[in-house]
Design a protein around this motif. Structure first.
Motif, mmCIF file in Angstrom:
data_model
loop_
_atom_site.group_PDB
_atom_site.id
_atom_site.type_symbol
_atom_site.label_atom_id
_atom_site.label_comp_id
_atom_site.label_asym_id
_atom_site.label_seq_id
_atom_site.Cartn_x
_atom_site.Cartn_y
_atom_site.Cartn_z
ATOM 1 N N GLY A 148 65.801 44.138 88.330
ATOM 2 C CA GLY A 148 66.284 45.714 88.209
ATOM 3 C C GLY A 148 64.760 46.518 87.790
ATOM 4 N N TYR A 149 63.635 46.048 87.352
ATOM 5 C CA TYR A 149 62.324 46.758 86.855
ATOM 6 C C TYR A 149 61.278 47.289 87.254
ATOM 7 C CZ TYR A 149 63.445 43.389 82.353
ATOM 8 O OH TYR A 149 63.714 43.242 81.205
ATOM 9 N N GLY A 150 61.870 47.151 88.743
ATOM 10 C CA GLY A 150 61.616 47.578 89.966
ATOM 11 C C GLY A 150 61.003 49.693 89.321
ATOM 12 N N TRP A 151 60.044 49.759 89.416
ATOM 13 C CA TRP A 151 59.617 51.449 88.840
ATOM 14 C C TRP A 151 60.355 52.602 90.151
ATOM 15 C CZ3 TRP A 151 57.242 54.979 92.577
ATOM 16 C CH2 TRP A 151 56.785 54.398 92.795
ATOM 17 N N ALA A 152 60.625 52.400 91.140
ATOM 18 C CA ALA A 152 61.571 53.019 92.121
ATOM 19 C C ALA A 152 62.808 52.988 90.940
ATOM 20 C CB ALA A 152 61.338 52.541 93.766
ATOM 21 N N GLU A 183 49.277 35.110 77.827
ATOM 22 C CA GLU A 183 50.127 36.083 76.930
ATOM 23 C C GLU A 183 49.751 37.232 77.465
ATOM 24 O OE1 GLU A 183 47.001 35.690 74.101
ATOM 25 O OE2 GLU A 183 47.467 34.093 73.274
ATOM 26 N N GLU A 184 49.306 37.961 78.953
ATOM 27 C CA GLU A 184 49.186 39.280 79.287
ATOM 28 C C GLU A 184 50.267 38.961 80.440
ATOM 29 O OE1 GLU A 184 46.950 41.579 83.323
ATOM 30 O OE2 GLU A 184 45.809 40.075 82.085
ATOM 31 N N ARG A 185 50.875 37.805 80.957
ATOM 32 C CA ARG A 185 52.196 38.315 81.126
ATOM 33 C C ARG A 185 53.581 38.542 80.809
ATOM 34 N NH1 ARG A 185 53.692 35.111 86.504
ATOM 35 N NH2 ARG A 185 55.257 36.183 87.118
ATOM 36 N N ALA A 186 53.178 38.209 79.505
ATOM 37 C CA ALA A 186 54.504 37.768 78.098
ATOM 38 C C ALA A 186 53.771 39.351 77.914
ATOM 39 C CB ALA A 186 53.655 36.503 77.115
ATOM 40 N N LEU A 187 52.896 39.942 77.590
ATOM 41 C CA LEU A 187 53.291 41.199 76.742
ATOM 42 C C LEU A 187 53.648 42.202 78.349
ATOM 43 C CD1 LEU A 187 51.899 43.204 74.746
ATOM 44 C CD2 LEU A 187 50.022 43.187 76.149
ATOM 45 N N ARG A 188 53.299 41.945 79.604
ATOM 46 C CA ARG A 188 54.183 42.678 80.558
ATOM 47 C C ARG A 188 55.439 42.716 80.820
ATOM 48 N NH1 ARG A 188 50.029 42.152 85.885
ATOM 49 N NH2 ARG A 188 51.207 43.975 86.350
ATOM 50 N N GLU A 189 55.805 41.646 80.334
ATOM 51 C CA GLU A 189 57.371 41.478 80.980
ATOM 52 C C GLU A 189 57.663 42.027 79.438
ATOM 53 O OE1 GLU A 189 58.668 37.407 81.748
ATOM 54 O OE2 GLU A 189 57.316 37.241 82.974
ATOM 55 N N ALA A 190 57.862 41.615 78.096
ATOM 56 C CA ALA A 190 57.677 42.510 76.884
ATOM 57 C C ALA A 190 57.825 43.937 76.575
ATOM 58 C CB ALA A 190 57.048 41.748 76.138
ATOM 59 N N ARG A 191 56.602 44.544 77.597
ATOM 60 C CA ARG A 191 56.930 46.035 77.400
ATOM 61 C C ARG A 191 57.822 46.528 78.715
ATOM 62 N NH1 ARG A 191 51.162 46.639 79.937
ATOM 63 N NH2 ARG A 191 50.671 47.077 77.996
ATOM 64 N N ILE A 199 60.551 49.547 78.129
ATOM 65 C CA ILE A 199 61.099 50.445 79.330
ATOM 66 C C ILE A 199 62.124 50.239 79.648
ATOM 67 C CG2 ILE A 199 60.565 51.946 81.218
ATOM 68 C CD1 ILE A 199 57.204 50.357 80.552
ATOM 69 N N VAL A 200 62.930 49.408 80.236
ATOM 70 C CA VAL A 200 64.612 49.088 81.005
ATOM 71 C C VAL A 200 65.646 50.003 79.356
ATOM 72 C CG1 VAL A 200 65.838 47.884 81.656
ATOM 73 C CG2 VAL A 200 63.920 47.456 82.627
ATOM 74 N N GLU A 201 65.396 48.676 78.344
ATOM 75 C CA GLU A 201 66.046 48.636 77.755
ATOM 76 C C GLU A 201 66.470 50.924 76.961
ATOM 77 O OE1 GLU A 201 64.637 47.067 73.345
ATOM 78 O OE2 GLU A 201 64.833 44.934 74.996
ATOM 79 N N ALA A 202 64.961 51.714 77.060
ATOM 80 C CA ALA A 202 64.540 52.480 76.649
ATOM 81 C C ALA A 202 65.258 53.715 77.753
ATOM 82 C CB ALA A 202 63.610 53.053 76.527
ATOM 83 N N ILE A 203 65.304 53.238 78.630
ATOM 84 C CA ILE A 203 65.955 53.911 80.024
ATOM 85 C C ILE A 203 68.121 53.912 79.027
ATOM 86 C CG2 ILE A 203 66.765 54.195 82.196
ATOM 87 C CD1 ILE A 203 63.692 53.655 82.690
#
Length: 116
Positions: free
Chosen positions: A73-77, A3-11, A15-19
């Motif tokens: 492509g979710y890398g923060w850098a 569940e935590e992993r799914a939440l992190r992926e959804a988050r 973030i990527v969608e907002a960018i």
């Protein structure tokens, strides 16, 4: 844990969608005056990526959701690079910025420039 992993992926997805939405909006504004609203959005997105970035050594601490690099492509850098490209791509537009005679608006612009 799943569940935590799914939440992190959804988050991460959000973030990527907002960018991506910000990039689309910014590209549509090329050649036109920009408002402080776009500057505030850019500052918010920069802070959001930095808030959810995992440390470079890969140990997730707290809200660390975005790895340094990954295949999706979710890398923060990379995300920070995309946002800074928008910053530098619109930098000339700051000459035509419509800034209200409001001290709060002026402070927002200063905060944006300091963050970027």
């Amino acid at each position: 844990m799943p569940e935590e992993r799914a939440l992190r992926e959804a988050r991460s997805d959000k973030i990527v969608e907002a960018i991506a939405a910000f990039e689309t909006r910014t590209k549509a504004l090329r050649g036109r005056p920009i408002t402080t609203t776009e500057l505030v959005w850019l500052r918010l997105l920069l802070q959001l990526v930095l808030n959810y970035a995992e440390p470079a050594d890969g140990t997730a601490v707290g809200a660390g959701t975005l790895p340094l690099a990954d295949k999706k492509g979710y890398g923060w850098a990379r995300l920070l690079g995309r946002l800074l490209m928008q910053h530098f791509g619109t930098f000339l537009a700051l000459q035509a910025l419509r800034l209200e005679e409001d001290e709060n608006e002026q402070l927002r612009v200063i905060e944006y420039l300091a963050t970027a």
